[in-house]
Every structure is written in C-alpha cells, then in structure tokens.
Enzyme design. Structure first.
Site, mmCIF file in Angstrom:
data_model
loop_
_atom_site.group_PDB
_atom_site.id
_atom_site.type_symbol
_atom_site.label_atom_id
_atom_site.label_comp_id
_atom_site.label_asym_id
_atom_site.label_seq_id
_atom_site.Cartn_x
_atom_site.Cartn_y
_atom_site.Cartn_z
ATOM 1 N N GLU A 1 9.970 -10.476 22.335
ATOM 2 C CA GLU A 1 10.888 -11.489 22.880
ATOM 3 C C GLU A 1 11.852 -10.747 23.808
ATOM 4 O O GLU A 1 11.806 -10.916 25.015
ATOM 5 C CB GLU A 1 11.654 -12.210 21.765
ATOM 6 N N ASP B 1 14.638 -22.891 18.458
ATOM 7 C CA ASP B 1 15.916 -23.407 17.947
ATOM 8 C C ASP B 1 16.286 -24.621 18.790
ATOM 9 O O ASP B 1 17.135 -24.538 19.684
ATOM 10 C CB ASP B 1 16.997 -22.320 18.067
ATOM 11 N N HIS C 1 8.600 -11.770 14.750
ATOM 12 C CA HIS C 1 9.008 -11.873 16.146
ATOM 13 C C HIS C 1 8.767 -10.503 16.794
ATOM 14 O O HIS C 1 9.147 -9.473 16.224
ATOM 15 C CB HIS C 1 10.506 -12.169 16.250
HETATM 16 N N1 HPA Z 1 14.887 -14.754 18.132
HETATM 17 C C1 HPA Z 1 15.202 -13.952 17.127
HETATM 18 N N2 HPA Z 1 15.808 -14.373 16.049
HETATM 19 C C2 HPA Z 1 16.095 -15.667 15.937
HETATM 20 C C3 HPA Z 1 15.796 -16.541 16.939
HETATM 21 C C4 HPA Z 1 15.155 -16.074 18.103
HETATM 22 O O1 HPA Z 1 14.857 -16.806 19.066
HETATM 23 N N3 HPA Z 1 16.216 -17.753 16.528
HETATM 24 C C5 HPA Z 1 16.735 -17.601 15.304
HETATM 25 N N4 HPA Z 1 16.678 -16.326 14.937
HETATM 26 ZN ZN ZN Z 2 12.384 -17.476 16.859
#
Ligand code: HPA
Ligand code: ZN
Length: 337
Positions: free
Chosen positions: A200, A279, A197
C-alpha cells in the site's frame, strides 16, 4: 460523446477488504459519543467530515484511531456492524469478510470479548435479514510489537468459532511483515486463514515477504507489486488475490487521481484483482461506489466489472462452503447490467 458507464450497483459482489472501524460515519460517531457521555473535539458531524482531507496513510490513521474512542460497548460494535450491513445490502454485497482491529480497543480498556461478541451479534443474523454471508478477520497492528500480536491472538482463542482469519494492518512503511512470522505460524496451527496488507505504502519487497514469511493467501492492496515484474508473474502464476481499494488509494494519495489507478493494468496482467472499499466512511464510498467510480474514471466495461465480481467470490474464503460460492458465481453470470 461517451455513453454512460454500466451500472454495477446491484452486481453481486464480495467485499474482502473492509475495516469495520472504517465504516464509522460522522453522524454515528456523534450519536455514540452522546450515548457514552463523550465530548468529541468537533462542533458537528459536518465539521468532523471536513477533517477527512488526508495527505497519507498516517494522517488518516491518526483520525481513525482517535474516533474509535466512541466505541465502548457490545451494543456499539453491534450497531456499527449493523449499519455496515444495511449500507452494503444496497450495494450488491452478498458476502463480506470483515476486518477488525482488537488492539485499537483493548489498548483503551475495551475487552476483545466485547468487540467480537458485539460484532457477532449483528453478523449472526446478517444472512436472514440482508442476504449477506460474513466472515471475521482479526488484524494485528504492525506498528505494535509481534509479542503484542501474539498476546492478542491468545486472547482471541475463546472466540475462534467466530474468526476465519488473521490480517496485518496499520502504518506500513518501516514495518515489514517478517517479524510477525511466529504469530502467523500460530494462527495457521489454529486453523486460521492468513492475509496481510502489503504494497500500500510499503515496497513490493513487503509483498514477497508476506508470502514467504507469513504464508499469506491474499494480499491486501498489493498496488506497489506492479513495480516488480517478476513478483507480478509470481502473483499471476500462484493465483494470489489482491484486494485493491481504488478510492482509498486516491484519498491516501497513493495514486494522483482515479483515472491514474493501475486496476486495468492489473486485470490485463492476469492478476486476480478485486475491488473493495477499505474504510468507506473516510474514503468516500462503499463497495458499489468503488465499482462505479472505477467504471467512470477508468472506462471499465461490463465484462471487466463482471470479471471483478467473479474474482471477488473466487478470492473469498468460501472454501468451507463451495456450494454457496457456486451460487454467487452463477448470480454474477446471470446479472444483466
Ligand atoms: N491501511 C492500513 N491500515 C489500515 C487501513 C489502511 O488502509 N485502514 C485501517 N487500517
Ligand atoms: Zn485496509
């Protein structure tokens, strides 16, 4: 009057950014709590659902981790994965690369074997029962230490036959990817694919750092990469896929409304963007729901939706089964809206 948006529900698609723990529906949480003798601090699934009013990533993660307490046994993890597959089959999903967060379970005394064998039990027969091929991606929690991530990877070694790759998730701001370089190097030595990730809530610089320091092959989210035109050019040139999660971005307030989402700009820039649910229990929609919501709010037409579906298979880790990838791409091309 504008015409109805194209119906993407049965458009064949791959889901590449999906946290299995984020598929825990309120009703399932109550059922599992009862089975395991746990009392949840909510009077009903409806009351729990009313708490899904998040202000940012942190406010979501708090509930996400707390509710995982109901997941205790192999059967629980199997049931969770089973419910996801059943929902996804109705959403045109043909291939799913599924994240799980082992540290969120081992820290509660649930062994990594319980998690992986439980998920694996449902995934093993997913193709026969749902026509969905699957992969598992083990995520490290970036707000825990790199040493703990390394221990987690070591503890997963007996289960590597079930694991395709590693990822990095949880609270992003203030937790850059760089410190995880050694554990990612080890993952590569073990033959695992690498994603993280980035962008974000964290800055565009984290996206570049994930590429440079961790050697990732895909970026999860990547939305804030758009703030750096040179980085966008690099992502386009290197064909680095972005697993974008539009409804998640709205619910965690990364964008104000879906109509403001930069997905069309991403496609116009030539980025290999895909649409995913992140999610889905918490953010209001599964895979096709995200496609449909984007079609409505952003005015995406058939060709853009088809491009997103093609991108999802191109970005998937089906390099070990190119015949299957070609079959899925042919299904996308043959699809009639
Ligand atoms: N971002 C970061 N960590 C996470 C997320 C998310 O959207 N969903 C579950 N863990
Ligand atoms: Zn995620």
């Amino acid at each position: 009057m504008s015409s109805a948006p194209p119906d993407a529900r049965h458009l064949p698609k791959a889901e590449l950014h999906l946290h299995i723990e984020g598929t825990l529906e309120p009703g399932t949480a109550f059922a599992l709590a009862e089975r395991n003798g746990i009392t949840l601090p909510y009077s009903s699934p409806e009351e729990l659902h009313r708490r899904y009013d998040f202000t940012d990533l942190g406010s979501f993660l708090e509930l996400y981790y707390a509710l995982m307490d109901v997941l205790r046994t192999e059967q629980d993890f199997s049931d969770l994965a089973e419910a996801y597959l059943e929902r996804s089959a109705e959403q045109g999903v043909r291939h799913a690369e599924i994240f799980f967060d082992p540290q969120a379970h081992t820290s509660r005394g649930v062994s990594i074997g319980t998690v992986i064998e439980g998920l694996g039990r449902a995934l093993d027969t997913s193709e026969e029962r749902y026509g969905i091929s699957t992969r598992l991606i083990l995520c490290f929690l970036r707000d825990s230490s790199p040493a703990e991530a390394a221990e987690t990877l070591a503890s997963a070694e007996p289960y590597l036959h079930r694991i395709t790759g590693v990822g990095l998730d949880s609270a992003e701001a203030g937790h850059p990817p760089g410190p995880f370089r050694d554990v990612y190097r080890r993952a590569a030595e073990l033959g695992l694919r690498r994603v993280a990730h980035a962008g974000e809530e964290g800055p565009a610089a984290y996206v570049a750092e994930a590429l440079d320091e961790l050697g990732v092959e895909r970026i999860d989210h990547g939305r804030r990469a758009l703030e750096d035109p040179a980085l966008v050019r690099r992502l386009v040139e290197e064909r680095v896929p972005l697993t974008v999660c539009p409804l998640s971005n709205v619910r965690l307030r990364g964008v104000d409304t879906l109509a403001d989402h930069p997905l069309p700009q991403m496609l116009d820039a030539g980025l290999l963007a895909t649409v995913n649910s992140d999610d889905p229990s918490y953010f209001g929609g599964y895979a096709a729901d995200n496609f449909t919501a984007c079609a409505e709010a952003l005015g995406l037409g058939e060709e853009q939706l088809r491009l997103l579906a093609r991108n999802s298979f191109l970005a998937s880790f089906l390099d070990d089964d190119e015949e299957r990838r070609a079959r899925y791409l042919a299904e996308v091309d043959a699809f009639r809206f």
